[in-house]
Write a protein that holds these residues in place. Structure first.
Motif, mmCIF file in Angstrom:
data_model
loop_
_atom_site.group_PDB
_atom_site.id
_atom_site.type_symbol
_atom_site.label_atom_id
_atom_site.label_comp_id
_atom_site.label_asym_id
_atom_site.label_seq_id
_atom_site.Cartn_x
_atom_site.Cartn_y
_atom_site.Cartn_z
ATOM 1 N N ILE A 163 0.827 -1.205 0.000
ATOM 2 C CA ILE A 163 0.000 0.000 0.000
ATOM 3 C C ILE A 163 0.864 1.258 0.000
ATOM 4 C CG2 ILE A 163 -1.585 1.376 1.401
ATOM 5 C CD1 ILE A 163 -3.070 -0.787 0.007
ATOM 6 N N VAL A 164 1.856 1.304 0.887
ATOM 7 C CA VAL A 164 2.657 2.511 1.000
ATOM 8 C C VAL A 164 3.604 2.661 -0.193
ATOM 9 C CG1 VAL A 164 4.289 3.764 2.429
ATOM 10 C CG2 VAL A 164 2.456 2.514 3.499
ATOM 11 N N ALA A 165 4.069 1.556 -0.754
ATOM 12 C CA ALA A 165 4.882 1.650 -1.975
ATOM 13 C C ALA A 165 4.050 2.203 -3.119
ATOM 14 C CB ALA A 165 5.454 0.287 -2.333
ATOM 15 N N GLY A 166 2.799 1.756 -3.215
ATOM 16 C CA GLY A 166 1.914 2.304 -4.242
ATOM 17 C C GLY A 166 1.676 3.787 -4.049
ATOM 18 N N TYR A 167 1.424 4.182 -2.818
ATOM 19 C CA TYR A 167 1.225 5.598 -2.492
ATOM 20 C C TYR A 167 2.481 6.409 -2.805
ATOM 21 C CZ TYR A 167 0.938 9.678 0.653
ATOM 22 O OH TYR A 167 0.977 10.940 1.180
ATOM 23 N N SER A 168 3.649 5.889 -2.413
ATOM 24 C CA SER A 168 4.918 6.586 -2.635
ATOM 25 C C SER A 168 5.210 6.725 -4.126
ATOM 26 C CB SER A 168 6.063 5.834 -1.948
ATOM 27 O OG SER A 168 5.834 5.699 -0.563
ATOM 28 N N LEU A 169 4.968 5.654 -4.867
ATOM 29 C CA LEU A 169 5.210 5.681 -6.313
ATOM 30 C C LEU A 169 4.266 6.654 -7.011
ATOM 31 C CD1 LEU A 169 6.839 4.515 -8.633
ATOM 32 C CD2 LEU A 169 5.266 2.566 -8.698
ATOM 33 N N LEU A 170 3.031 6.695 -6.554
ATOM 34 C CA LEU A 170 2.057 7.639 -7.115
ATOM 35 C C LEU A 170 2.508 9.083 -6.895
ATOM 36 C CD1 LEU A 170 -0.793 7.924 -8.426
ATOM 37 C CD2 LEU A 170 -1.720 7.985 -6.103
#
Length: 369
Positions: A274-281
């Motif tokens: 979840i946080v990797a997706g948020y960070s990448l976004l």
């Protein structure tokens, strides 16, 4: 730590995103809470206020993303660091030694942050945010240097479900993800010296460093993708692919969370996704706006913070910024209604911290580990 000059070929988006992240540590969270208090309680202000604090156990708020976003960004910068060092004539052995030295230095700075110079070693907390960043980044960097990207991807894909299975298969507990019954806490209570942050549990303990390595690796994969020459992959395609990958990570983490809760303190595999997706976004947006479209003037406010992120993290522990702010603003705040006074205090603290960093920026002083 050393002082460096900033080169003109840096990714401004990385510094800006790191600064945006650190602003929440530097007082932005308190400022947002103070602003919310100016308005009658409603669903929006209550939700926003809740986002400025950590969840107790399972769940996720914006405040829970600050730490992993910083680690993810540190990962993004590593492929560029390797290229710079190799261009400067550094050998592979020299780069390995620098990686290990940086990791151990961050662990040592974590000790300092936690009160090493009080010399109360039996009651000192040895785990730390800086220690987690140092160890997770160090092990991820060593893997990244020693193996091909495909192998590192496979290792990451093995670590995340492997960590889930380690916690899930723990015998003798009805809830393997509970505060008292999880394997992470059990290992730390046996092996981790000194005091734990939450009494019988530490969120930056030993076993939970394992999935944090994947957080750093995901950042490194992103950095390698961004570093591909424009002739091979266009800038627009890089951004579109990052956005698509972010959506996939968010979706994977959300679906998986029905079986494995999202939990920052356990650094669960779902939390990683979840946080990797948020960070990448976030990075895709910052990169597109600042480095692709070249709309970068507005980012100076954030880059001033991002270029000295470790400095301000430690400085807030050492320098009495609150007293400096109160010296100038406490009188004014005392003459105002309480909610206005709280906002003045929050604004003053953040302003003093930022002006300290702006002074360093103007003097071209950038402290790097």
């Amino acid at each position: 730590m050393k002082t460096e000059k900033v080169k003109g070929n840096r990714l401004k988006s990385l510094d800006a995103l790191r600064g945006f992240d650190m602003l929440f540590i530097m007082g932005l969270s308190g400022w947002i809470v103070a602003v919310c208090q100016l308005f009658p309680a409603n669903g929006v202000t209550e939700w926003l206020t809740a986002q400025m604090g950590h969840v107790q156990w399972h769940g996720l708020t914006q405040h829970d993303t600050i730490f992993p976003l910083f680690l993810f960004v540190a990962g993004i910068s590593f492929p560029f660091s390797i290229a710079k060092q190799r261009a400067g004539g550094k050998s592979t052995r020299d780069i390995f030694l620098k990686i290990v030295l940086r990791g151990l230095t961050l662990v040592a700075l974590g000790f300092v942050y936690n009160g090493f110079f009080r010399f109360d070693f039996p009651d000192m907390r040895y785990a730390s945010v800086l220690g987690r960043i140092g160890l997770a980044w160090m092990f991820a960097a060593l893997l990244f240097m020693n193996f091909r990207t495909r192998t590192c991807v496979l290792l990451s894909a093995a670590i995340l479900p492997g960590y889930w299975l380690m916690l899930w298969l723990l015998p003798g507990t009805s809830d393997p993800y509970s505060f008292d019954g999880n394997l992470v806490g059990i290992i730390d209570r046996v092996l981790l010296p000194g005091r734990m942050n939450d009494g019988s549990f530490d969120p930056e303990g030993i076993l939970s460093t394992l999935p944090a390595i994947v957080t750093a690796l995901l950042g490194m994969f992103t950095g390698r993708w961004i570093a591909l020459p424009k002739e091979r992959v266009s800038e627009n395609k890089k951004v579109v692919c990052m956005l698509a990958a972010a959506v996939l990570l968010l979706l994977a983490g959300w679906v998986w969370s029905f079986w494995f809760p999202i939990n920052k303190k356990l650094w669960t595999s779902t939390f990683v996704c979840i946080v990797a997706g948020y960070s990448l976004l976030l990075f895709a947006v910052f990169y597109y706006v600042i480095d692709v479209k070249k709309w970068s003037r507005w980012s100076l406010f954030f880059r001033v913070v991002g270029l000295n992120s470790i400095t301000i993290y430690l400085a807030q522990r050492i320098i009495p910024f609150r007293q400096i702010s109160d010296f100038f603003l406490a009188g004014l705040a005392g003459k105002c209604p309480e909610v206005i006074g709280a906002l003045i205090h929050a604004t003053g603290y953040m302003a003093v911290c930022w002006l300290f960093l702006y002074f360093l920026y103007r003097k071209a002083v950038f402290l790097k580990v």
